[in-house]
Scaffold this motif. Sequence first.
Motif, PDB file in Angstrom:
ATOM      1  N   SER A   6       0.856  -1.195   0.000  1.00  0.00           N
ATOM      2  CA  SER A   6       0.000   0.000   0.000  1.00  0.00           C
ATOM      3  C   SER A   6       0.887   1.237   0.000  1.00  0.00           C
ATOM      4  CB  SER A   6      -0.907   0.020   1.235  1.00  0.00           C
ATOM      5  OG  SER A   6      -1.731  -1.119   1.287  1.00  0.00           O
ATOM      6  N   ILE A   8       0.623   4.929   0.698  1.00  0.00           N
ATOM      7  CA  ILE A   8      -0.338   5.848   1.322  1.00  0.00           C
ATOM      8  C   ILE A   8       0.150   7.281   1.144  1.00  0.00           C
ATOM      9  CG2 ILE A   8      -1.171   4.095   2.928  1.00  0.00           C
ATOM     10  CD1 ILE A   8       0.471   5.452   5.144  1.00  0.00           C
ATOM     11  N   ASN A  77      -3.159   8.094  10.319  1.00  0.00           N
ATOM     12  CA  ASN A  77      -3.841   6.955  10.942  1.00  0.00           C
ATOM     13  C   ASN A  77      -4.997   6.444  10.086  1.00  0.00           C
ATOM     14  OD1 ASN A  77      -2.181   6.751  13.233  1.00  0.00           O
ATOM     15  ND2 ASN A  77      -3.358   8.305  14.337  1.00  0.00           N
ATOM     16  N   VAL A  80      -3.498   4.444   7.195  1.00  0.00           N
ATOM     17  CA  VAL A  80      -3.095   3.103   7.619  1.00  0.00           C
ATOM     18  C   VAL A  80      -4.325   2.208   7.754  1.00  0.00           C
ATOM     19  CG1 VAL A  80      -2.071   1.754   9.494  1.00  0.00           C
ATOM     20  CG2 VAL A  80      -0.969   3.883   8.739  1.00  0.00           C
ATOM     21  N   ASP A  81      -5.399   2.732   8.351  1.00  0.00           N
ATOM     22  CA  ASP A  81      -6.620   1.942   8.540  1.00  0.00           C
ATOM     23  C   ASP A  81      -7.279   1.575   7.208  1.00  0.00           C
ATOM     24  OD1 ASP A  81      -6.325   2.008  11.278  1.00  0.00           O
ATOM     25  OD2 ASP A  81      -7.708   3.674  11.584  1.00  0.00           O
ATOM     26  N   SER A  83      -5.757   1.269   4.288  1.00  0.00           N
ATOM     27  CA  SER A  83      -4.899   0.424   3.467  1.00  0.00           C
ATOM     28  C   SER A  83      -5.050  -1.034   3.871  1.00  0.00           C
ATOM     29  CB  SER A  83      -3.440   0.861   3.603  1.00  0.00           C
ATOM     30  OG  SER A  83      -2.947   0.613   4.921  1.00  0.00           O
ATOM     31  N   ILE A  88       3.653  -1.193   3.752  1.00  0.00           N
ATOM     32  CA  ILE A  88       3.178   0.175   3.548  1.00  0.00           C
ATOM     33  C   ILE A  88       4.356   1.076   3.190  1.00  0.00           C
ATOM     34  CG2 ILE A  88       2.117   2.196   4.648  1.00  0.00           C
ATOM     35  CD1 ILE A  88       0.625   0.244   6.493  1.00  0.00           C
ATOM     36  N   LEU A  90       5.059   5.108   2.753  1.00  0.00           N
ATOM     37  CA  LEU A  90       4.506   6.438   2.997  1.00  0.00           C
ATOM     38  C   LEU A  90       5.131   7.418   2.010  1.00  0.00           C
ATOM     39  CD1 LEU A  90       2.959   8.605   4.548  1.00  0.00           C
ATOM     40  CD2 LEU A  90       4.781   8.594   6.271  1.00  0.00           C
ATOM     41  N   ARG A 172       2.981  -3.660   8.189  1.00  0.00           N
ATOM     42  CA  ARG A 172       1.898  -3.026   8.947  1.00  0.00           C
ATOM     43  C   ARG A 172       1.815  -3.555  10.384  1.00  0.00           C
ATOM     44  NH1 ARG A 172      -2.103  -2.269   5.925  1.00  0.00           N
ATOM     45  NH2 ARG A 172      -3.466  -1.638   7.618  1.00  0.00           N
ATOM     46  N   PHE A 175       2.583  -1.445  13.715  1.00  0.00           N
ATOM     47  CA  PHE A 175       1.621  -0.631  14.467  1.00  0.00           C
ATOM     48  C   PHE A 175       0.977  -1.423  15.603  1.00  0.00           C
ATOM     49  CE2 PHE A 175       1.875   1.446  10.302  1.00  0.00           C
ATOM     50  CZ  PHE A 175       2.245   2.713  10.702  1.00  0.00           C
ATOM     51  N   LYS A 180      -0.630   3.571  17.045  1.00  0.00           N
ATOM     52  CA  LYS A 180      -0.813   4.504  15.939  1.00  0.00           C
ATOM     53  C   LYS A 180       0.005   5.775  16.154  1.00  0.00           C
ATOM     54  CE  LYS A 180      -5.432   3.023  14.509  1.00  0.00           C
ATOM     55  NZ  LYS A 180      -6.816   3.473  14.210  1.00  0.00           N
TER      56      LYS A 180
END
Length: 268
Positions: A6, A8, A77, A80-81, A83, A88, A90, A172, A175, A180
């Motif tokens: 992902s 993001i 946050n 992240v939720d 995705s 991940i 960023l 991920r 986390f 978070k």
Amino acid sequence: MKPLVSIIIPCYNHSRFIKEALDSIVADTYPNKEIVIIDDGSKDDSVPVIKHWIDNNRDQNVKFTSRENNGFCKTLNELVDQSTGQYIVLLASDDVLINNTISDRVTILKERGKMVLVSDAEVINDSGELLFSSMLTGFHKAIKEKYYTSEGILDEIIFNFSISGAVVIMDRKIFNLIGKYPEDLKAEDLFFYLSSASLNQILFWDKVVSKYRIHSSNTSGVNPELTKTVIKTYKRLFFKIPGFKRKLKLVKRLLGIYYHRFKNNQSF
């Protein structure tokens, strides 16, 4: 099948740069990726630029949300939720991925058994002109050799925090260990990296993976409010720092910050 990655993207008033950021994701040949974008209440043309890009790239797996401004950490946050990838990346909406590195970075994380991989970036200006070939050594004057050991990474994060731009890929699951991004702190990157390093979960790969853009709206330089939140971050993470000697180093760092502020007549 390759694990889903992902990418993001938090966006705020970056209509000039967001298309280049999105194009750079497509240019990376990693075959299984999703793009998750939240526009955090931009007042420029970011939203129509993003929608136009999505319309012209319907073969891409994109999730896009546009809403009122809720702040950077809350946006992170939510990203992240939203995705779903195992890994991940960023990517700030004014930065650019380069050198086709996602596949290599996924492989390194899988083989080395860590949750966070940090790399290097070029530094560019508004117009895309090269300012520094290395974000770490050129822009931040970091001691790159320290990034080759877990102890060195932690020391650099405490005493010379030097990580900027789209240089991280993470599992991920990190986390689940560190929680978070704290929405009451403005130094969310320091919190993330210090928390991860304290758990010995950061690796370094000496490869330029992105372009980090410096311009007038970057949060950088001497900022009294940012210094306050750095102090707050160190205090919050004090008991997570492993080892008595390293805790003493953190105390030394805090005392240095307090002394600097006192010397310059800055309030706390």
